[in-house]
Design a protein around this motif. Structure first.
Motif, PDB file in Angstrom:
ATOM      1  N   LYS A 257       0.842  -1.197   0.000  1.00 20.20           N
ATOM      2  CA  LYS A 257       0.000   0.000   0.000  1.00 20.20           C
ATOM      3  C   LYS A 257       0.878   1.248   0.000  1.00 20.20           C
ATOM      4  O   LYS A 257       2.109   1.148   0.141  1.00 20.20           O
ATOM      5  CB  LYS A 257      -0.924   0.009   1.220  1.00 20.20           C
ATOM      6  CG  LYS A 257      -0.199   0.037   2.548  1.00 20.20           C
ATOM      7  CD  LYS A 257      -1.167  -0.096   3.730  1.00 20.20           C
ATOM      8  CE  LYS A 257      -2.201   1.003   3.758  1.00 20.20           C
ATOM      9  NZ  LYS A 257      -3.043   0.946   4.971  1.00 20.20           N
ATOM     10  N   SER A 258       0.235   2.404  -0.149  1.00 20.03           N
ATOM     11  CA  SER A 258       0.952   3.680  -0.142  1.00 20.03           C
ATOM     12  C   SER A 258       0.470   4.524   1.026  1.00 20.03           C
ATOM     13  O   SER A 258      -0.683   4.416   1.471  1.00 20.03           O
ATOM     14  CB  SER A 258       0.727   4.434  -1.457  1.00 20.03           C
ATOM     15  OG  SER A 258       1.230   3.705  -2.555  1.00 20.03           O
ATOM     16  N   PHE A 259       1.365   5.389   1.513  1.00 22.43           N
ATOM     17  CA  PHE A 259       1.055   6.291   2.616  1.00 22.43           C
ATOM     18  C   PHE A 259       1.368   7.719   2.172  1.00 22.43           C
ATOM     19  O   PHE A 259       2.467   7.997   1.693  1.00 22.43           O
ATOM     20  CB  PHE A 259       1.888   5.940   3.864  1.00 22.43           C
ATOM     21  CG  PHE A 259       1.768   4.502   4.288  1.00 22.43           C
ATOM     22  CD1 PHE A 259       0.746   4.101   5.132  1.00 22.43           C
ATOM     23  CD2 PHE A 259       2.671   3.550   3.831  1.00 22.43           C
ATOM     24  CE1 PHE A 259       0.632   2.774   5.524  1.00 22.43           C
ATOM     25  CE2 PHE A 259       2.570   2.226   4.220  1.00 22.43           C
ATOM     26  CZ  PHE A 259       1.543   1.826   5.067  1.00 22.43           C
ATOM     27  N   ASP A 260       0.396   8.603   2.319  1.00 22.80           N
ATOM     28  CA  ASP A 260       0.583   9.994   1.910  1.00 22.80           C
ATOM     29  C   ASP A 260       1.510  10.733   2.862  1.00 22.80           C
ATOM     30  O   ASP A 260       1.502  10.493   4.085  1.00 22.80           O
ATOM     31  CB  ASP A 260      -0.757  10.725   1.854  1.00 22.80           C
ATOM     32  CG  ASP A 260      -1.622  10.253   0.700  1.00 22.80           C
ATOM     33  OD1 ASP A 260      -1.048   9.789  -0.307  1.00 22.80           O
ATOM     34  OD2 ASP A 260      -2.863  10.330   0.815  1.00 22.80           O
ATOM     35  N   LEU A 261       2.295  11.650   2.304  1.00 24.01           N
ATOM     36  CA  LEU A 261       3.152  12.535   3.090  1.00 24.01           C
ATOM     37  C   LEU A 261       2.561  13.940   3.077  1.00 24.01           C
ATOM     38  O   LEU A 261       1.965  14.369   2.090  1.00 24.01           O
ATOM     39  CB  LEU A 261       4.570  12.565   2.516  1.00 24.01           C
ATOM     40  CG  LEU A 261       5.347  11.238   2.555  1.00 24.01           C
ATOM     41  CD1 LEU A 261       6.677  11.380   1.827  1.00 24.01           C
ATOM     42  CD2 LEU A 261       5.570  10.778   3.985  1.00 24.01           C
ATOM     43  N   THR A 262       2.753  14.664   4.165  1.00 27.08           N
ATOM     44  CA  THR A 262       2.227  16.021   4.314  1.00 27.08           C
ATOM     45  C   THR A 262       3.371  16.981   4.591  1.00 27.08           C
ATOM     46  O   THR A 262       4.227  16.714   5.443  1.00 27.08           O
ATOM     47  CB  THR A 262       1.209  16.100   5.469  1.00 27.08           C
ATOM     48  OG1 THR A 262       0.154  15.164   5.218  1.00 27.08           O
ATOM     49  CG2 THR A 262       0.629  17.498   5.591  1.00 27.08           C
ATOM     50  N   GLN A 263       3.363  18.119   3.896  1.00 28.49           N
ATOM     51  CA  GLN A 263       4.430  19.105   4.056  1.00 28.49           C
ATOM     52  C   GLN A 263       4.174  19.985   5.273  1.00 28.49           C
ATOM     53  O   GLN A 263       3.048  20.419   5.519  1.00 28.49           O
ATOM     54  CB  GLN A 263       4.539  19.985   2.809  1.00 28.49           C
ATOM     55  CG  GLN A 263       5.707  20.965   2.833  1.00 28.49           C
ATOM     56  CD  GLN A 263       5.800  21.765   1.554  1.00 28.49           C
ATOM     57  OE1 GLN A 263       4.846  21.829   0.772  1.00 28.49           O
ATOM     58  NE2 GLN A 263       6.946  22.380   1.312  1.00 28.49           N
ATOM     59  N   THR A 264       5.230  20.251   6.029  1.00 33.71           N
ATOM     60  CA  THR A 264       5.153  21.232   7.104  1.00 33.71           C
ATOM     61  C   THR A 264       5.188  22.615   6.479  1.00 33.71           C
ATOM     62  O   THR A 264       6.124  22.942   5.748  1.00 33.71           O
ATOM     63  CB  THR A 264       6.332  21.071   8.080  1.00 33.71           C
ATOM     64  OG1 THR A 264       6.313  19.748   8.620  1.00 33.71           O
ATOM     65  CG2 THR A 264       6.226  22.080   9.215  1.00 33.71           C
ATOM     66  N   PRO A 265       4.162  23.452   6.715  1.00 34.19           N
ATOM     67  CA  PRO A 265       4.089  24.759   6.028  1.00 34.19           C
ATOM     68  C   PRO A 265       5.349  25.591   6.216  1.00 34.19           C
ATOM     69  O   PRO A 265       5.905  25.679   7.312  1.00 34.19           O
ATOM     70  CB  PRO A 265       2.876  25.434   6.709  1.00 34.19           C
ATOM     71  CG  PRO A 265       2.030  24.302   7.183  1.00 34.19           C
ATOM     72  CD  PRO A 265       3.001  23.220   7.597  1.00 34.19           C
ATOM     73  N   GLY A 266       5.810  26.191   5.118  1.00 33.60           N
ATOM     74  CA  GLY A 266       6.962  27.079   5.156  1.00 33.60           C
ATOM     75  C   GLY A 266       8.300  26.379   5.209  1.00 33.60           C
ATOM     76  O   GLY A 266       9.332  27.035   5.383  1.00 33.60           O
ATOM     77  N   THR A 267       8.316  25.037   5.066  1.00 28.18           N
ATOM     78  CA  THR A 267       9.572  24.288   5.121  1.00 28.18           C
ATOM     79  C   THR A 267       9.644  23.314   3.953  1.00 28.18           C
ATOM     80  O   THR A 267       8.696  23.173   3.169  1.00 28.18           O
ATOM     81  CB  THR A 267       9.697  23.493   6.439  1.00 28.18           C
ATOM     82  OG1 THR A 267       8.783  22.373   6.402  1.00 28.18           O
ATOM     83  CG2 THR A 267       9.370  24.370   7.637  1.00 28.18           C
TER      84      THR A 267
END
Length: 682
Positions: free
Chosen positions: A356-366
């Motif tokens: 399966k795949s797992f989504d990544l989330t960006q830390t705002p401003g970085t």
């Protein structure tokens, strides 16, 4: 001749004077308020006693007073202007009364039915500047006034010819610039020299609506662009107030830069922009401080494809590091976290596995991305990062494989059959209270205690500490493990065999067969070295590190002063090449160790630290704040991460005097280990 008393002579003289005065002067009558607007001398009125707006005394007084009272009702007093003298002004629709707009005391003919003249006024505006004409059919315009609060207060206007002194006057006025957003009504009235005002129903009126400035960004063409100093342009307008300033933000309003404003156009040429996606917004201020904002447009600077830098993986607060087989080990059913840096304007990213795949989330401003992973089945999991930037460029890169170990099991000692509904509890020795307590597992994404399902499974993954496991099941002897002294993150997945409790079978009258199990008083303790674990075999040969004995890739990067430093500059010397990043907690732990190591190196030994996907400014601040002494170069984009196959941080390469890599070490390196490994290099 008889003498007359002087007293009588004086009395007679005074009486005579009194009679002469009374017989020669008509009796005075109290002056009336000039009901006809004309002085009545027969009633003792004169120009001094009449109100100022009454006509002059007639040259020939009437022979008799009026036989009928005036037909006009009493007139209301007009609203005086600022500083003016109140004067009678008829209300709308009232019968006119005699009036003179001259205000002089000169004589006039009898005008008992003359008209009271009201000034009329017009108004028009351009922006906040207004003009118009005030006139009167008989008389002189004395002033023109305007109000913004529905007549509560009035302000004077200016005569175009410099003075109000004619029957018709052009006027003008400006409202200034102090206006908040809203709608305002401007009303204007005139006043005659006789202090007669324009009737309220005839006030000139116009409305103005103050709105925020309108700001528009021009479309970015081309977009994406390879231009790393693009010029941002747009236009601004305002209905009434002039624009004082325009600002532009490249980060959704956190930071603003002043643009150049020429008329209604503005522009800003940016400083050097890294490959990224920039949410651009413009805002404008008018001279009253009202603010208008444009819609946000995304500017895509596409100079490089996505570049995947170093990463860390952990569960709870524990950092996971590879074992001797270069595998990261977790246990099935536990949740781990991955964090990594990526450059190149990445807009979406995933951890991809065969299952399966797992989504990544960006830390705002970085440039930092986070994601959670959880595997329910054991086995070796190949991990791949997939990243896509704003220009739809895609990059994929393999990370260290994860070895997911199977669950532990609770089974019957003889049959090895799984035991359902057994309670498995993990106890931790609290050094502060010197007592055993149920381990608080919530911050590590696990449950404690655990109830075994039908297959009898359980699992724990624990940080360093002292533990023991206790298992209770109906019909079985309570079992405990010996004390487990754990020095690093470890998986607890033993196979626990449970003994059945001894049974006493009785055949009782009336009751029949009865089975009794005595309670367990002392739990059974088992040694963990006698316990087995589920077996698992690695099927993948990791190609994620450079093979010892191979030549080191080329490296040429700027130091904190901008000077290019090459790895080849250390030819003939032994080198530790260490990769770190300022966002990584393990790198923060590693930095002071490397700084102390610098002072212990021999002449033929060197240390070079590579700051991965950091800017020179951020790394310079990091070094100065920590007072670190090591030599450091900066890889802004992180291209060397791919060249040296960097996936986990920190990572160290031991390079011999011939420029060949002899060992790769992943994780925090101690000073002692570093010196020992250096001494083994040729």
């Amino acid at each position: 001749m008889s003498k007359v008393c002087p007293k009588y002579i004086l009395s007679f003289f005074l009486i005579s004077i009194f009679l002469v005065l009374n017989l020669s002067t008509p009796p005075l009558v109290e002056a009336a308020p000039c009901p006809n607007g004309v002085c009545q001398s027969s009633q003792g009125e004169n120009c001094n006693t009449c109100p100022q707006d009454c006509g002059a005394c007639p040259t020939t007084p009437p022979t008799s007073p009026p036989t009928t009272p005036p037909t006009q009702p009493p007139q209301p007093t007009p609203t005086p202007g600022p500083g003016s003298t109140p004067t009678p002004t008829p209300g709308p629709g009232s019968t006119s009364t005699p009036s003179s707009d001259s205000g002089s005391s000169s004589s006039s003919t009898d005008t008992s039915s003359t008209t009271n003249y009201f000034p009329s006024v017009t108004v028009s505006g351009k922006g906040l500047n207004f003009s118009g004409t005030a006139s009167i059919s008989n008389g002189v315009i004395d002033s023109v006034e305007y109000s913004l609060d529905n007549g509560t207060s009035w302000k004077s206007t200016e005569a175009v010819d410099g003075k109000f002194d004619e029957i018709s006057e052009d006027y003008r006025f400006s409202l200034g610039n102090i206006f908040t957003i809203g709608t305002y009504s401007v009303i204007v009235r005139g006043k005659s020299l006789a202090n007669v005002y324009t009737q309220s129903s005839s006030f000139a009126k116009t409305d103005i609506t103050i709105s925020p400035p309108k700001v528009t960004l021009n479309k970015f063409l081309p977009n994406p662009t390879k231009d790393q100093t693009p010029t941002i342009t747009g236009a601004v307008s305002s209905s009434y107030l002039s624009i004082s300033k325009v600002e532009i933000s490249l980060d959704s309003g956190r930071t603003w830069f002043t643009a150049t404003l020429v008329g209604s156009k503005f522009n800003l040429t940016t400083k050097f922009l890294e490959d990224a996606n920039y949410p651009v917004q413009a805002r404008a201020f008018d001279i009253s401080g009202n603010i208008g904002q444009s819609e946000i447009q995304t500017l895509i600077v596409d100079s490089i494809p996505p570049i995947i830098g170093g990463s860390i993986q952990y569960f709870g607060s524990q950092i996971l590091t590879p074992d001797k087989d270069n595998l990261l080990r977790i246990v099935a059913g536990t949740e781990s976290t991955i964090a990594l840096s990526m450059k190149g304007g990445v807009t979406q990213a995933q951890v991809v596995t065969p299952e399966k795949s797992f989504d990544l989330t960006q830390t705002p401003g970085t440039n930092i991305w986070f994601g959670k992973m959880k595997f329910e089945n054991e086995g070796e999991k190949e991990i791949k990062i997939s990243a896509i930037d704003g220009a739809e460029n895609k990059t994929e890169r393999n990370l260290y494989p994860i070895q997911v170990e199977d669950f532990g099991n609770v089974v019957e000692e003889k049959t090895k059959s799984p035991i359902e509904s057994a309670t498995v509890s993990l106890y931790l020795f609290e050094t502060s209270t010197k007592s055993w307590m149920l381990w608080d597992s919530t911050s590590y994404g696990q449950e404690n205690s655990q109830k075994t399902p039908q297959n009898g499974s359980y699992s724990y993954m624990v940080p360093p500490g002292k533990y023991y496991i206790e298992i209770k099941a109906p019909g079985f002897v309570t079992t405990q493990s010996e004390i487990l002294d754990i020095s690093q993150t470890q998986i607890l997945n033993f196979i626990f065999p449970l003994q059945s409790k001894p049974k006493i079978i009785l055949n009782l009258p009336y009751f029949g067969k009865v089975v009794l199990s005595p309670p367990t008083i002392i739990p059974q303790t088992v040694k963990t070295n006698s316990l087995t674990k589920p077996s698992i075999t690695s099927t993948t040969e990791s190609q994620l590190i450079l093979t010892p004995g191979t030549a080191s890739p080329l490296l040429s990067l700027p130091d904190l002063n901008g000077k290019e430093i090459k790895l080849s500059d250390y030819s003939g010397k032994k080198v530790i090449l260490s990769f770190v990043s300022t966002w990584d907690s393990s790198s923060l732990e590693q930095a002071p160790i490397l700084s102390n190591l610098t002072g212990s190196l021999l002449k033929d030994q060197n240390l070079l630290v590579v700051s991965l996907q950091d800017s020179i400014a951020s790394m310079d601040t990091f070094v100065k704040r920590g007072k670190y002494k090591f030599q450091v170069v900066v890889d802004r984009n992180g291209q060397s991460a791919s060249d040296f196959k960097i996936t986990l941080l920190p990572q160290h390469f031991f390079i011999d005097s011939k420029g060949k890599i002899q060992e790769v070490y992943v994780g925090v390196l101690s000073q002692e280990d570093a010196l020992e490994k250096l001494s083994n290099l040729q």
